[in-house]
Design a protein around this motif. Structure first.
Motif, PDB file in Angstrom:
ATOM      1  N   VAL A   1      13.362   4.869 -11.304  1.00  0.00           N
ATOM      2  CA  VAL A   1      11.924   5.133 -11.271  1.00  0.00           C
ATOM      3  C   VAL A   1      11.168   3.918 -10.735  1.00  0.00           C
ATOM      4  CG1 VAL A   1       9.884   5.555 -12.721  1.00  0.00           C
ATOM      5  CG2 VAL A   1      11.944   6.918 -13.049  1.00  0.00           C
ATOM      6  N   THR A   2      11.539   2.724 -11.232  1.00  0.00           N
ATOM      7  CA  THR A   2      10.890   1.492 -10.763  1.00  0.00           C
ATOM      8  C   THR A   2      11.141   1.279  -9.277  1.00  0.00           C
ATOM      9  OG1 THR A   2      11.101   0.481 -12.944  1.00  0.00           O
ATOM     10  CG2 THR A   2      10.738  -1.007 -11.106  1.00  0.00           C
ATOM     11  N   ALA A   3      12.385   1.515  -8.841  1.00  0.00           N
ATOM     12  CA  ALA A   3      12.729   1.306  -7.426  1.00  0.00           C
ATOM     13  C   ALA A   3      11.950   2.248  -6.508  1.00  0.00           C
ATOM     14  CB  ALA A   3      14.233   1.498  -7.223  1.00  0.00           C
ATOM     15  N   ILE A   4      11.852   3.515  -6.895  1.00  0.00           N
ATOM     16  CA  ILE A   4      11.136   4.482  -6.046  1.00  0.00           C
ATOM     17  C   ILE A   4       9.641   4.169  -6.049  1.00  0.00           C
ATOM     18  CG2 ILE A   4      10.648   6.923  -5.631  1.00  0.00           C
ATOM     19  CD1 ILE A   4      13.404   7.472  -7.084  1.00  0.00           C
ATOM     20  N   ASP A   5       9.136   3.720  -7.190  1.00  0.00           N
ATOM     21  CA  ASP A   5       7.741   3.287  -7.261  1.00  0.00           C
ATOM     22  C   ASP A   5       7.519   2.068  -6.352  1.00  0.00           C
ATOM     23  OD1 ASP A   5       5.093   3.399  -8.289  1.00  0.00           O
ATOM     24  OD2 ASP A   5       5.542   1.766  -9.676  1.00  0.00           O
ATOM     25  N   THR A   6       8.489   1.156  -6.314  1.00  0.00           N
ATOM     26  CA  THR A   6       8.402  -0.017  -5.444  1.00  0.00           C
ATOM     27  C   THR A   6       8.402   0.390  -3.973  1.00  0.00           C
ATOM     28  OG1 THR A   6       9.497  -1.392  -7.105  1.00  0.00           O
ATOM     29  CG2 THR A   6       9.468  -2.240  -4.863  1.00  0.00           C
ATOM     30  N   LEU A   7       9.177   1.414  -3.625  1.00  0.00           N
ATOM     31  CA  LEU A   7       9.173   1.910  -2.245  1.00  0.00           C
ATOM     32  C   LEU A   7       7.772   2.383  -1.869  1.00  0.00           C
ATOM     33  CD1 LEU A   7      12.517   3.942  -1.904  1.00  0.00           C
ATOM     34  CD2 LEU A   7      12.078   1.538  -1.484  1.00  0.00           C
ATOM     35  N   LYS A   8       7.118   3.066  -2.789  1.00  0.00           N
ATOM     36  CA  LYS A   8       5.727   3.507  -2.540  1.00  0.00           C
ATOM     37  C   LYS A   8       4.823   2.296  -2.297  1.00  0.00           C
ATOM     38  CE  LYS A   8       4.109   6.339  -5.631  1.00  0.00           C
ATOM     39  NZ  LYS A   8       3.958   6.906  -6.989  1.00  0.00           N
ATOM     40  N   LYS A   9       5.015   1.237  -3.083  1.00  0.00           N
ATOM     41  CA  LYS A   9       4.196   0.033  -2.915  1.00  0.00           C
ATOM     42  C   LYS A   9       4.506  -0.661  -1.583  1.00  0.00           C
ATOM     43  CE  LYS A   9       2.762  -1.391  -7.510  1.00  0.00           C
ATOM     44  NZ  LYS A   9       2.763  -0.045  -8.079  1.00  0.00           N
ATOM     45  N   LYS A  10       5.791  -0.693  -1.223  1.00  0.00           N
ATOM     46  CA  LYS A  10       6.179  -1.359   0.029  1.00  0.00           C
ATOM     47  C   LYS A  10       5.630  -0.622   1.251  1.00  0.00           C
ATOM     48  CE  LYS A  10      10.238  -3.991  -1.365  1.00  0.00           C
ATOM     49  NZ  LYS A  10      11.653  -4.322  -1.097  1.00  0.00           N
ATOM     50  N   LEU A  11       5.405   0.679   1.095  1.00  0.00           N
ATOM     51  CA  LEU A  11       4.808   1.463   2.177  1.00  0.00           C
ATOM     52  C   LEU A  11       3.282   1.484   2.052  1.00  0.00           C
ATOM     53  CD1 LEU A  11       5.324   3.234   4.645  1.00  0.00           C
ATOM     54  CD2 LEU A  11       5.606   5.189   3.115  1.00  0.00           C
ATOM     55  N   GLY A  12       2.802   1.682   0.841  1.00  0.00           N
ATOM     56  CA  GLY A  12       1.362   1.834   0.624  1.00  0.00           C
ATOM     57  C   GLY A  12       0.568   0.570   0.868  1.00  0.00           C
ATOM     58  N   THR A  13       1.136  -0.600   0.542  1.00  0.00           N
ATOM     59  CA  THR A  13       0.397  -1.863   0.711  1.00  0.00           C
ATOM     60  C   THR A  13       0.040  -2.116   2.175  1.00  0.00           C
ATOM     61  OG1 THR A  13       1.453  -2.758  -1.270  1.00  0.00           O
ATOM     62  CG2 THR A  13       0.422  -4.343   0.207  1.00  0.00           C
ATOM     63  N   PRO A  14       1.003  -2.099   3.118  1.00  0.00           N
ATOM     64  CA  PRO A  14       0.613  -2.290   4.522  1.00  0.00           C
ATOM     65  C   PRO A  14      -0.282  -1.173   5.061  1.00  0.00           C
ATOM     66  CG  PRO A  14       2.962  -1.776   4.356  1.00  0.00           C
ATOM     67  CD  PRO A  14       2.477  -2.041   2.973  1.00  0.00           C
ATOM     68  N   MET A  15      -0.165   0.027   4.484  1.00  0.00           N
ATOM     69  CA  MET A  15      -1.025   1.129   4.926  1.00  0.00           C
ATOM     70  C   MET A  15      -2.484   0.922   4.506  1.00  0.00           C
ATOM     71  SD  MET A  15       1.414   4.373   3.985  1.00  0.00           S
ATOM     72  CE  MET A  15       0.102   5.594   4.210  1.00  0.00           C
ATOM     73  N   GLY A  16      -2.693   0.022   3.534  1.00  0.00           N
ATOM     74  CA  GLY A  16      -4.050  -0.245   3.076  1.00  0.00           C
ATOM     75  C   GLY A  16      -4.452   0.555   1.856  1.00  0.00           C
ATOM     76  N   ARG A  17      -3.489   1.126   1.153  1.00  0.00           N
ATOM     77  CA  ARG A  17      -3.822   1.932  -0.032  1.00  0.00           C
ATOM     78  C   ARG A  17      -4.357   1.073  -1.178  1.00  0.00           C
ATOM     79  NH1 ARG A  17      -1.696   7.386  -0.970  1.00  0.00           N
ATOM     80  NH2 ARG A  17      -1.278   8.267   1.073  1.00  0.00           N
ATOM     81  N   GLN A  18      -4.077  -0.224  -1.126  1.00  0.00           N
ATOM     82  CA  GLN A  18      -4.627  -1.118  -2.147  1.00  0.00           C
ATOM     83  C   GLN A  18      -5.796  -1.945  -1.600  1.00  0.00           C
ATOM     84  OE1 GLN A  18      -0.972  -1.044  -2.035  1.00  0.00           O
ATOM     85  NE2 GLN A  18      -1.044   0.385  -3.711  1.00  0.00           N
ATOM     86  N   SER A  19      -6.196  -1.679  -0.355  1.00  0.00           N
ATOM     87  CA  SER A  19      -7.260  -2.482   0.269  1.00  0.00           C
ATOM     88  C   SER A  19      -8.287  -1.593   0.964  1.00  0.00           C
ATOM     89  CB  SER A  19      -6.664  -3.489   1.253  1.00  0.00           C
ATOM     90  OG  SER A  19      -5.756  -2.834   2.145  1.00  0.00           O
ATOM     91  N   LYS A  20      -8.677  -0.521   0.269  1.00  0.00           N
ATOM     92  CA  LYS A  20      -9.740   0.391   0.731  1.00  0.00           C
ATOM     93  C   LYS A  20      -9.493   0.933   2.133  1.00  0.00           C
ATOM     94  CE  LYS A  20     -13.168  -1.824  -2.211  1.00  0.00           C
ATOM     95  NZ  LYS A  20     -14.396  -2.605  -2.309  1.00  0.00           N
ATOM     96  N   GLY A  21      -8.222   1.219   2.418  1.00  0.00           N
ATOM     97  CA  GLY A  21      -7.890   1.854   3.687  1.00  0.00           C
ATOM     98  C   GLY A  21      -7.737   0.912   4.871  1.00  0.00           C
ATOM     99  N   VAL A  22      -7.919  -0.397   4.649  1.00  0.00           N
ATOM    100  CA  VAL A  22      -7.749  -1.370   5.739  1.00  0.00           C
ATOM    101  C   VAL A  22      -6.266  -1.743   5.835  1.00  0.00           C
ATOM    102  CG1 VAL A  22      -8.391  -3.640   6.623  1.00  0.00           C
ATOM    103  CG2 VAL A  22     -10.048  -2.295   5.306  1.00  0.00           C
ATOM    104  N   PRO A  23      -5.612  -1.415   6.958  1.00  0.00           N
ATOM    105  CA  PRO A  23      -4.178  -1.713   7.087  1.00  0.00           C
ATOM    106  C   PRO A  23      -3.876  -3.203   6.913  1.00  0.00           C
ATOM    107  CG  PRO A  23      -4.865  -0.226   8.835  1.00  0.00           C
ATOM    108  CD  PRO A  23      -6.119  -0.704   8.162  1.00  0.00           C
ATOM    109  N   GLN A  24      -2.748  -3.496   6.266  1.00  0.00           N
ATOM    110  CA  GLN A  24      -2.296  -4.876   6.033  1.00  0.00           C
ATOM    111  C   GLN A  24      -0.861  -5.013   6.562  1.00  0.00           C
ATOM    112  OE1 GLN A  24      -4.327  -7.156   4.284  1.00  0.00           O
ATOM    113  NE2 GLN A  24      -5.923  -5.609   4.134  1.00  0.00           N
ATOM    114  N   PRO A  25      -0.674  -4.994   7.893  1.00  0.00           N
ATOM    115  CA  PRO A  25       0.692  -4.973   8.441  1.00  0.00           C
ATOM    116  C   PRO A  25       1.558  -6.157   8.014  1.00  0.00           C
ATOM    117  CG  PRO A  25      -0.948  -5.420  10.165  1.00  0.00           C
ATOM    118  CD  PRO A  25      -1.699  -4.986   8.958  1.00  0.00           C
ATOM    119  N   PHE A  26       0.932  -7.312   7.744  1.00  0.00           N
ATOM    120  CA  PHE A  26       1.722  -8.486   7.366  1.00  0.00           C
ATOM    121  C   PHE A  26       2.131  -8.472   5.894  1.00  0.00           C
ATOM    122  CE2 PHE A  26      -0.964 -10.431  10.899  1.00  0.00           C
ATOM    123  CZ  PHE A  26      -0.008 -10.139  11.870  1.00  0.00           C
ATOM    124  N   GLN A  27       1.714  -7.431   5.171  1.00  0.00           N
ATOM    125  CA  GLN A  27       2.139  -7.268   3.788  1.00  0.00           C
ATOM    126  C   GLN A  27       3.378  -6.364   3.685  1.00  0.00           C
ATOM    127  OE1 GLN A  27       0.714  -8.966   1.090  1.00  0.00           O
ATOM    128  NE2 GLN A  27      -0.154  -9.989   2.860  1.00  0.00           N
TER     129      GLN A  27
END
Length: 354
Positions: A216-242
């Motif tokens: 469960v933790t690993a699959i949740d981490t996959l979501k974070k590894k994809l969602g963070t650069p997509m900007g899901r934690q930064s109001k939709g602003v992409p963060q490619p270097f994350q």
């Protein structure tokens, strides 16, 4: 007085006891440890041994930069496959950060590598082991081979970074070998996941619960590894270097390798995975999880573009959203439905509060 009937009954009871079926959770835990986790750890060790050889060959001029990069990508994939299997020693004592430092929100990898090659130009693996976890692993190795600042295509620059590159290769090999040895020790993880009770698990149900928590933790981490650069934690602003492994453009292939490895824990070998523990009346749930894995992996397999490239246009961002949503389905099915069906209380996971 001799009672043959009573003796027969006692012998029958003993025979039945000897033939009673083993605890299915114990069988499954042992099978996953031996047939899924251990082979994956072994491949990781082999990839890191090759990485150590590769670093030395590249720095001695016996291997091209392209080959050195390919060996890195092989090691990165082997590490990605371990993500859903981080149970036991590799999940303890910051060891996983010694292999790969993520998230790197402030470019600590680049900054600390530059500081280290200046401060300790002839560093070796022993000195590196005492240094920051940020510079010990694959993230620093990737920085040296792929980032424009080191520019190792230039011979003078290459000689500056090579001692650290060789030290990282050796450090990763030593770490991987050490972890595999602790798995195979008399009272190591393989034994602890196979015979109960032991110092780690009171019974087999605890081991299965631990396996599911890691999933469960690993699959949740996959979501974070994809969602963070997509900007899901930064109001939709992409963060490619994350992104994870953005310098080598290996982000999506790493995520795919992790998800495929998670499915091996679910399916097991010879149906001795978590799936096999579900009773027949839970077949609709098993089918749902099968379909969720298949749908997500199909999306990954059907994509030929890098994460950074996909963030640059609407069509790519839409595809990334579909990937994220597919991972979310796999995650929710494990976290809620599968946990409930197996009678497991998950509690908090390692990502809670991030």
């Amino acid at each position: 007085m001799f009672r043959p009937k009573l003796l027969f009954t006692s012998l029958a009871a003993l025979a039945l006891g000897a033939c009673s079926p083993q605890d299915p959770q114990a069988v499954t835990s042992a099978a996953i440890a031996k047939s899924v986790i251990l082979p994956t750890y072994t491949r990781w060790v082999e990839a890191d041994r090759q990485l150590a050889v590769s670093a030395l060959a590249y720095c001695e001029g016996k291997e091209t930069l392209e080959t050195a990069r390919a060996d890195f990508l092989h090691a990165q994939k082997a590490w990605a496959e371990l993500q859903p299997l981080l149970i036991g020693p590799l999940a303890e004592g910051n060891r996983s950060w010694q292999v790969q430092f993520w998230p790197d929100k402030k470019n600590l990898v680049g900054r600390q590598v530059e500081q280290l090659v200046t401060a300790q130009p002839q560093i070796d693996a022993a000195a590196l082991a005492k240094s920051s976890v940020v510079v010990q692993g694959l993230s620093a190795y990737e920085y040296i081979l792929f980032d424009s600042k080191p520019d190792v295509a230039n011979a003078e620059q290459k000689s500056k970074y090579c001692p650290l590159l060789i030290a990282i290769g050796e450090r990763q090999k030593q770490l991987a070998e050490e972890i595999l040895q602790t798995w195979n020790n008399t009272d190591g993880m393989l034994a602890q996941m196979s015979k109960f009770p032991n110092q780690r698990y009171a019974d087999s149900h605890e081991a299965i619960a631990d396996l599911l928590r890691v999933q469960v933790t690993a699959i949740d981490t996959l979501k974070k590894k994809l969602g963070t650069p997509m900007g899901r934690q930064s109001k939709g602003v992409p963060q490619p270097f994350q992104a994870d492994a953005w310098r080598s453009q290996a982000s999506l292939t790493s995520l795919e390798a992790s998800l495929a490895a998670a499915r091996t824990v679910w399916e097991g070998v010879d149906n001795k995975g978590l799936r096999g523990l579900l009773p027949s009346e839970q077949k609709p749930l098993a089918d749902k999880i099968d379909a969720a894995y298949a749908a997500s992996l199909k999306l990954f397999a059907g994509n030929q573009r890098s994460l950074t490239d996909m963030l640059n246009d609407e069509a790519g961002r839409q595809q990334l959203n579909e990937l994220y949503d597919s991972l979310n389905v796999v995650h929710r099915l494990h976290e809620a439905d599968l946990a409930k069906a197996l009678g497991i209380q998950l509690g908090f996971n390692a990502n809670d509060g991030d």
